[in-house]
Structures are given as C-alpha cells and as structure tokens.
Design an enzyme around this catalytic site. Structure first.
Site, PDB file in Angstrom:
ATOM      1  N   LYS A 114     -38.544 -20.513  -5.424  1.00 45.95           N
ATOM      2  CA  LYS A 114     -38.254 -19.847  -6.709  1.00 45.95           C
ATOM      3  C   LYS A 114     -38.830 -20.723  -7.812  1.00 45.95           C
ATOM      4  O   LYS A 114     -38.885 -21.935  -7.688  1.00 45.95           O
ATOM      5  CB  LYS A 114     -36.746 -19.698  -6.908  1.00 45.95           C
ATOM      6  CG  LYS A 114     -36.348 -18.767  -8.038  1.00 45.95           C
ATOM      7  CD  LYS A 114     -36.573 -17.305  -7.676  1.00 45.95           C
ATOM      8  CE  LYS A 114     -35.322 -16.512  -7.777  1.00 45.95           C
ATOM      9  NZ  LYS A 114     -35.258 -15.285  -7.031  1.00 45.95           N
TER      10      LYS A 114
HETATM   11  N1  GLU Z   1     -37.179 -12.129  -7.111  1.00 48.58           N
HETATM   12  C1  GLU Z   1     -36.753 -11.297  -6.049  1.00 48.58           C
HETATM   13  C2  GLU Z   1     -35.495 -11.830  -5.396  1.00 48.58           C
HETATM   14  O1  GLU Z   1     -34.747 -12.553  -5.989  1.00 48.58           O
HETATM   15  C3  GLU Z   1     -37.829 -10.983  -5.046  1.00 48.58           C
HETATM   16  C4  GLU Z   1     -38.518 -12.135  -4.411  1.00 48.58           C
HETATM   17  C5  GLU Z   1     -39.744 -11.719  -3.640  1.00 48.58           C
HETATM   18  O2  GLU Z   1     -40.029 -10.552  -3.548  1.00 48.58           O
HETATM   19  O3  GLU Z   1     -40.404 -12.628  -3.144  1.00 48.58           O
HETATM   20  O4  GLU Z   1     -35.174 -11.488  -4.295  1.00 48.58           O
END
Ligand code: GLU
Length: 427
Positions: A117
């Site tokens: 992240k």
């Molecule tokens: N940001 C999204 C989540 O928290 C998707 C992450 C992604 O698709 O890699 O799950």
C-alpha cells in the site's frame, strides 16, 4: 485572570493507527491458529517501506514538495499488491498497516499476491487535474525501481481513480520503453483495464452482505440497509442491494446522510464519481449526520467511507443486526471487542471489500495474457471467488466458534504460514 476549571469531558478513545490495529488483530488471530511464532513475528513487520519526495509544479509556477510512500509488507505468495491513496493523513505507519491488510485480503481470496500500500500525503481536493497528472507521473518515476508487473502492482484507493492509474501506467511505460499495462490495475478498459473493476469492491460488499443476511436466516426482500459513504464502494453496494430487493434506507457522503424508513430510490442518486457530494441534494423525508447513520436500527450497516468510524465511543450505540465493512479498517480494535460482547457480528473488510483486488487480479491476468474478458465473465468469476472465500471463512466461524474477523485471519494466516514453511527461510 480566570480561575475557571476546564470542563470535565468523557475521555474519548485514542484512535489507533492502522498499523497498531493491524498488529493487534494479528496477535489476537494468532491465538486461534497453529502457526510458528517466528512467522507471526515476521508478519508484524513490512519487508520494506520506500519513502520518496515528490516535487510538484503548481499551476501558478510555484513548486511544492510532497512525501510519498510505498509499503511492501509480504510477498511470499506473489507480487505485492494494493492501492495508492492521496489523502492528507497518509504516513508510513498507515501505509504499513494497510499493506498488512492487503496481505491478508489476497490470502483470504487465495490470490497469488502479497500485500502493499502506498500514497502521497496530500489533499486531492487541492489539486487541479493538471496538477494531479504531474504529481502522479512524478510519483510513478520515483517508485519505478520498486514496482513492476511481477514485483509490486499498485491500484486505485482513496483519492485516486482509473485516470490516475492511466497516467501512472503511461509514465512507467514510457520510461521502460514499452507499454506495460500490468504494472498497475484499475485502469480504464481502453488501455488494459478490466470491465467491472470500478464497481467490484461495492459488488463484493453487496455479495457478502447478501450471504450474511441469508446466513442469519433473513430474507433480503425484508432487509433494511444503511450505508455510510457513497463512493465506489458504498454507492455500488447500495445499488446492487436495492436491485436484489433490500430496502436501502440511508446513505451518506461527507456532508451528511439522507434517510427514508421506507427505502430510498438509490438508483437515482449520483455516485461520488458521477457527481461529487450529491447525496444531500436529494429529496428525502429526513437528513442525518454521518454519526447518526451509523446508529440507525437497521438489519445491515455498511460503513464504506473511511477508517476508524466505529469506535469505543459509539460501539454501544450501533443498533444494526450485522455490520459489513465496506471501507478498510472502519472498526477500531476496542469497538470490535464491544460489538463481539454485544453479539453484533462484524464481517471484515478483508473479505467484504476484497472484490476490488480480486478483479485487479483478473485485470492483471488479462494484461499479461493480452486478452480481454467480458463484463459477464468478470462478474461470474467474481461471484465464484467471493462465495468460495465466504464458505471457507464461514467454516472457520462454525468449526472454531470464531468471530468473522478472526475466522478470515485464520484462513489467511494458514495459507501464508504454509507458503512460508514450504519455501523456507533463506539463507
Ligand atoms: N485499494 C483497494 C483495496 O484496498 C484495491 C487494491 C488492489 O486492487 O490492488 O483493496
């Protein structure tokens, strides 16, 4: 000089960072699963956190420098995977905590990815479109050495969207000298994005809410739902649940909530993407605050806006029969304990909103295989993956008498630990 004493107020719960919450959840879940202590210790720490400075030329010619991060938590099961958020509260600890949740989320869904992240500490509302594009391209360049389609694959998150991913992919590809759509997911379909990716986290939240209603012996047709947040998660979940027969009685955005005990006409309310902050402009019998919407006496509550909204201060006032987490981390650790004592089931984010990263996986497969799936194929595969994960978590809930969160962690941790044991520690 005044001698007045400061007014006595109830001490408010100190809200934990995502990292503190994620570590506490991990420690608690570890007591329910036969996993080596060394593996649990290892999983409390990210593999690495990249911190970069991102200079931005503003439209008026001035230059400001923002701080960006990419936390890479664990990649034993595959490339790091997870979103990039543009938000004023982005910092290293938040990214690490959120990257841990991505590791569990990918493992619960049995996707061949680990957890990552990142983001930039900035208010996205302060950016013009041109500024956002310049910021994103420079961020892509700063992260270029730590990301890639087989190493770390970012995606949209709070404050970023499909267009942001398109700029990111373009900047990366131009520097690498070839078009590499698989470096990020959540792109527009015209450049390798997947149909259905935008609504996927909302769709999975709705699927899990539907299964939870059925599990607790209710009929969706007789179910009332309140949704906090009307962005891609909340709005899509609300629309689908309405389509499937539920009465969505309240929805909210940053400005507050609208409430109709007989059910709102959800289809007619523009999502945040279609028209920002349109919720409060709709006609409705009643308006509520964002706090009040959480305390409505409904069958299903879906917090789908931001983290840390159900806390020790309001957990006793949650009147819903079941909470389905659409946002990442909406329930604090203390609130979780209170809700469990009160017998209010909380179906966790790492299962409920996992449709986003699941369709990201489908997108990545389409990109590296240079083929396109239809929307019908995507939705059918998503439905199957969600039901598989739901059934696996449910088996732990029933077999070990666990909360939904602990059960989801048990499924995830078992897979991760087995992969670590099989690969071994080197050197
Ligand atoms: N940001 C999204 C989540 O928290 C998707 C992450 C992604 O698709 O890699 O799950």
């Amino acid at each position: 000089m005044s001698t007045q004493q400061p007014e006595e107020t109830e001490p408010e719960e100190q809200l934990d960072s995502a990292l503190v919450t994620a570590r506490r959840q991990l420690e608690r879940a570890a007591t329910h699963v036969d996993v080596d202590d060394g593996v649990i210790e290892r999983l409390k720490h990210p593999t690495r956190v990249e911190r970069v400075s991102v200079p931005l030329e503003r439209d008026d010619g001035s230059v400001e420098v923002f701080t960006g991060y990419r936390a890479q938590h664990d990649d034993v099961r595959g490339p790091y995977k997870g979103g990039l958020r543009y938000h004023p509260e982005v910092n290293a600890d938040e990214c690490i905590g959120l990257s841990m949740w991505m590791t569990w989320k990918c493992a619960v869904m049995d996707l061949p990815f680990g957890g990552g992240k990142g983001g930039i500490s900035i208010d996205p509302k302060s950016l013009s479109d041109d500024e956002k594009e310049r910021l994103t391209r420079r961020f892509a360049e700063e992260l270029r050495y730590v990301i890639g389609p087989t190493t770390d694959v970012p995606a949209p998150d709070m404050g970023t969207d499909a267009q942001t991913m398109a700029w990111f992919m373009d900047a990366y590809s131009m520097q690498q000298g070839e078009t590499i759509p698989g470096v990020v997911t959540g792109k527009p379909p015209v450049i390798g994005g997947s149909y259905g990716r935008g609504e996927a986290p909302g769709r999975s939240t709705a699927i899990i809410a539907r299964e939870a209603v059925d599990y607790y012996g209710e009929d969706l047709e007789d179910t009332t739902v309140a949704v906090q947040g009307f962005g891609s998660v909340g709005a899509n979940a609300a629309r689908l649940l309405e389509e499937w027969g539920a009465d969505v009685v309240a929805v909210s955005d940053v400005n507050g909530a609208i409430y109709d005990p007989d059910g709102l006409d959800i289809e007619s309310i523009p999502t945040h993407e279609e028209e920002p902050e349109a919720v409060m402009q709709q006609d409705a019998p009643e308006t509520l605050t964002n706090e009040e919407v959480l305390e409505l006496d409904v069958d299903v509550l879906i917090p789908a806006a931001i983290g840390n909204v159900i806390t020790a201060d309001n957990a006793d006032d949650i009147a819903a029969d079941v909470v389905v987490e659409g946002a990442n981390g909406p329930t604090t650790f203390a609130a979780d304990t209170i809700l469990e004592e009160r017998g209010v089931p909380v179906v966790p984010d790492i299962l409920a909103n996992a449709g986003g990263v699941t369709v990201s996986y489908f997108e990545w497969l389409q990109d590296i295989n240079r083929r396109k799936w239809s929307l019908e194929e995507v939705n059918a595969e998503l439905e199957e993956k969600m039901l598989d994960a739901w059934n696996e978590v449910r088996a732990e809930v029933e077999g070990k008498d666990l909360s939904w969160r602990d059960a989801a962690y048990v499924v995830a941790l078992s897979r991760i630990a087995e992969a670590k044991a099989t690969r071994g520690l080197w050197p």
